[in-house]
Write a protein that holds these residues in place. Structure first.
Motif, PDB file in Angstrom:
ATOM      1  N   PRO A 147      -9.090   5.567   3.289  1.00  0.00           N
ATOM      2  CA  PRO A 147      -9.543   6.606   4.221  1.00  0.00           C
ATOM      3  C   PRO A 147     -11.025   6.926   4.013  1.00  0.00           C
ATOM      4  CG  PRO A 147      -7.499   7.252   3.135  1.00  0.00           C
ATOM      5  CD  PRO A 147      -8.002   6.030   2.430  1.00  0.00           C
ATOM      6  N   VAL A 148     -11.743   7.041   5.121  1.00  0.00           N
ATOM      7  CA  VAL A 148     -13.161   7.400   5.083  1.00  0.00           C
ATOM      8  C   VAL A 148     -13.390   8.585   6.015  1.00  0.00           C
ATOM      9  CG1 VAL A 148     -13.905   5.042   4.526  1.00  0.00           C
ATOM     10  CG2 VAL A 148     -13.845   5.777   6.899  1.00  0.00           C
ATOM     11  N   SER A 149     -14.432   9.352   5.720  1.00  0.00           N
ATOM     12  CA  SER A 149     -14.796  10.475   6.584  1.00  0.00           C
ATOM     13  C   SER A 149     -15.449   9.941   7.858  1.00  0.00           C
ATOM     14  CB  SER A 149     -15.783  11.385   5.852  1.00  0.00           C
ATOM     15  OG  SER A 149     -17.049  10.737   5.733  1.00  0.00           O
ATOM     16  N   ASP A 150     -15.709  10.850   8.766  1.00  0.00           N
ATOM     17  CA  ASP A 150     -16.528  10.496   9.917  1.00  0.00           C
ATOM     18  C   ASP A 150     -17.912  10.104   9.419  1.00  0.00           C
ATOM     19  OD1 ASP A 150     -14.480  11.125  11.689  1.00  0.00           O
ATOM     20  OD2 ASP A 150     -15.181  13.191  11.954  1.00  0.00           O
ATOM     21  N   VAL A 151     -18.570   9.242  10.158  1.00  0.00           N
ATOM     22  CA  VAL A 151     -19.950   8.870   9.842  1.00  0.00           C
ATOM     23  C   VAL A 151     -20.852   9.953  10.417  1.00  0.00           C
ATOM     24  CG1 VAL A 151     -21.767   7.148  10.191  1.00  0.00           C
ATOM     25  CG2 VAL A 151     -19.402   6.407   9.791  1.00  0.00           C
ATOM     26  N   SER A 152     -21.706  10.509   9.555  1.00  0.00           N
ATOM     27  CA  SER A 152     -22.620  11.562  10.004  1.00  0.00           C
ATOM     28  C   SER A 152     -24.053  11.059   9.969  1.00  0.00           C
ATOM     29  CB  SER A 152     -22.462  12.811   9.138  1.00  0.00           C
ATOM     30  OG  SER A 152     -22.831  12.524   7.808  1.00  0.00           O
ATOM     31  N   GLN A 153     -24.947  11.844  10.533  1.00  0.00           N
ATOM     32  CA  GLN A 153     -26.359  11.470  10.588  1.00  0.00           C
ATOM     33  C   GLN A 153     -27.208  12.612  10.050  1.00  0.00           C
ATOM     34  OE1 GLN A 153     -26.932  10.593  14.739  1.00  0.00           O
ATOM     35  NE2 GLN A 153     -26.004   8.571  14.552  1.00  0.00           N
ATOM     36  N   GLY A 154     -28.303  12.255   9.406  1.00  0.00           N
ATOM     37  CA  GLY A 154     -29.312  13.228   9.035  1.00  0.00           C
ATOM     38  C   GLY A 154     -29.056  14.040   7.788  1.00  0.00           C
ATOM     39  N   SER A 155     -28.131  13.613   6.908  1.00  0.00           N
ATOM     40  CA  SER A 155     -27.925  14.386   5.675  1.00  0.00           C
ATOM     41  C   SER A 155     -29.082  14.121   4.706  1.00  0.00           C
ATOM     42  CB  SER A 155     -26.574  14.058   5.034  1.00  0.00           C
ATOM     43  OG  SER A 155     -26.488  12.694   4.717  1.00  0.00           O
ATOM     44  N   PHE A 156     -29.469  15.157   3.976  1.00  0.00           N
ATOM     45  CA  PHE A 156     -30.631  15.079   3.100  1.00  0.00           C
ATOM     46  C   PHE A 156     -30.295  14.418   1.773  1.00  0.00           C
ATOM     47  CE2 PHE A 156     -33.404  16.786  -0.206  1.00  0.00           C
ATOM     48  CZ  PHE A 156     -34.641  16.423   0.300  1.00  0.00           C
ATOM     49  N   GLY A 157     -31.214  13.620   1.259  1.00  0.00           N
ATOM     50  CA  GLY A 157     -31.044  12.981  -0.035  1.00  0.00           C
ATOM     51  C   GLY A 157     -32.384  12.698  -0.679  1.00  0.00           C
ATOM     52  N   ALA A 158     -32.371  11.837  -1.670  1.00  0.00           N
ATOM     53  CA  ALA A 158     -33.556  11.555  -2.480  1.00  0.00           C
ATOM     54  C   ALA A 158     -34.718  10.992  -1.668  1.00  0.00           C
ATOM     55  CB  ALA A 158     -33.196  10.585  -3.616  1.00  0.00           C
ATOM     56  N   ARG A 159     -34.423  10.320  -0.585  1.00  0.00           N
ATOM     57  CA  ARG A 159     -35.488   9.723   0.238  1.00  0.00           C
ATOM     58  C   ARG A 159     -35.639  10.420   1.586  1.00  0.00           C
ATOM     59  NH1 ARG A 159     -34.343   3.532   0.254  1.00  0.00           N
ATOM     60  NH2 ARG A 159     -32.284   4.023  -0.479  1.00  0.00           N
ATOM     61  N   GLY A 160     -35.181  11.675   1.680  1.00  0.00           N
ATOM     62  CA  GLY A 160     -35.289  12.410   2.934  1.00  0.00           C
ATOM     63  C   GLY A 160     -33.970  12.391   3.677  1.00  0.00           C
ATOM     64  N   GLU A 161     -34.040  12.372   5.004  1.00  0.00           N
ATOM     65  CA  GLU A 161     -32.818  12.376   5.804  1.00  0.00           C
ATOM     66  C   GLU A 161     -32.286  10.964   5.978  1.00  0.00           C
ATOM     67  OE1 GLU A 161     -32.948  14.563   9.426  1.00  0.00           O
ATOM     68  OE2 GLU A 161     -33.553  16.408   8.421  1.00  0.00           O
ATOM     69  N   ALA A 162     -31.001  10.812   5.690  1.00  0.00           N
ATOM     70  CA  ALA A 162     -30.349   9.509   5.832  1.00  0.00           C
ATOM     71  C   ALA A 162     -30.048   9.248   7.301  1.00  0.00           C
ATOM     72  CB  ALA A 162     -29.056   9.474   5.030  1.00  0.00           C
ATOM     73  N   THR A 163     -30.101   7.986   7.677  1.00  0.00           N
ATOM     74  CA  THR A 163     -29.759   7.610   9.040  1.00  0.00           C
ATOM     75  C   THR A 163     -28.277   7.848   9.286  1.00  0.00           C
ATOM     76  OG1 THR A 163     -31.485   5.931   8.955  1.00  0.00           O
ATOM     77  CG2 THR A 163     -29.850   5.736  10.727  1.00  0.00           C
TER      78      THR A 163
END
Length: 142
Positions: free
Chosen positions: A107-123
């Protein structure tokens, strides 16, 4: 990076069966096992899987939690899970991982966009659990 830069070396995950966990991380996630034969032979206390040339996930047997004595009170807190570990992947590897997990009915979650991380916002990013309930986030940046 330079040799004097602070880096993340490893994260310890508590697992019930380190061999099964290594198998999951190798076959479903695509990470290379390290010291697995030595662990199986009783020569090492735990195996690991390689995230990249500089970082590992250590697959610590939950049965060792009571032996954690590196700090006063460590045994009482050992085995307490972290919220999640995030793996940043190239886009193609991200898509391959998502497909591999779906093939194995993980099981996987929905794919989201724009979450913040070490290199900025993830695609894009998503979450899944390993067989021991550890939450893993996968993401890629443009």
């Amino acid at each position: 990076m330079t040799d004097n830069m602070t880096r993340l070396d490893h994260v310890v995950l508590w697992v019930r069966d380190p061999v099964a966990a290594a198998d999951f991380y190798e076959k479903a996630v695509g990470l290379e096992p390290v010291r697995l034969p030595e662990f199986a032979a009783g020569e090492e206390p735990f195996p690991s899987v390689r995230v990249n040339e500089e970082a590992l996930l250590d697959l610590m047997p939950l049965s060792m939690a009571e032996r954690m004595k590196m700090l006063p009170g460590a045994a009482e807190s050992a085995g307490h899970p972290v919220n999640h570990v995030c793996l940043a992947l190239p886009q193609g590897d991200f898509d391959t991982l998502l497909a591999r997990l779906e093939e194995r009915a993980v099981p996987v979650s929905d794919v989201s966009q724009g979450s913040f991380g070490a290199r900025g916002e993830a695609t894009r990013s998503f979450y899944f659990r390993d067989p021991d309930g550890n939450v893993i986030e996968a993401r890629h940046y443009d």
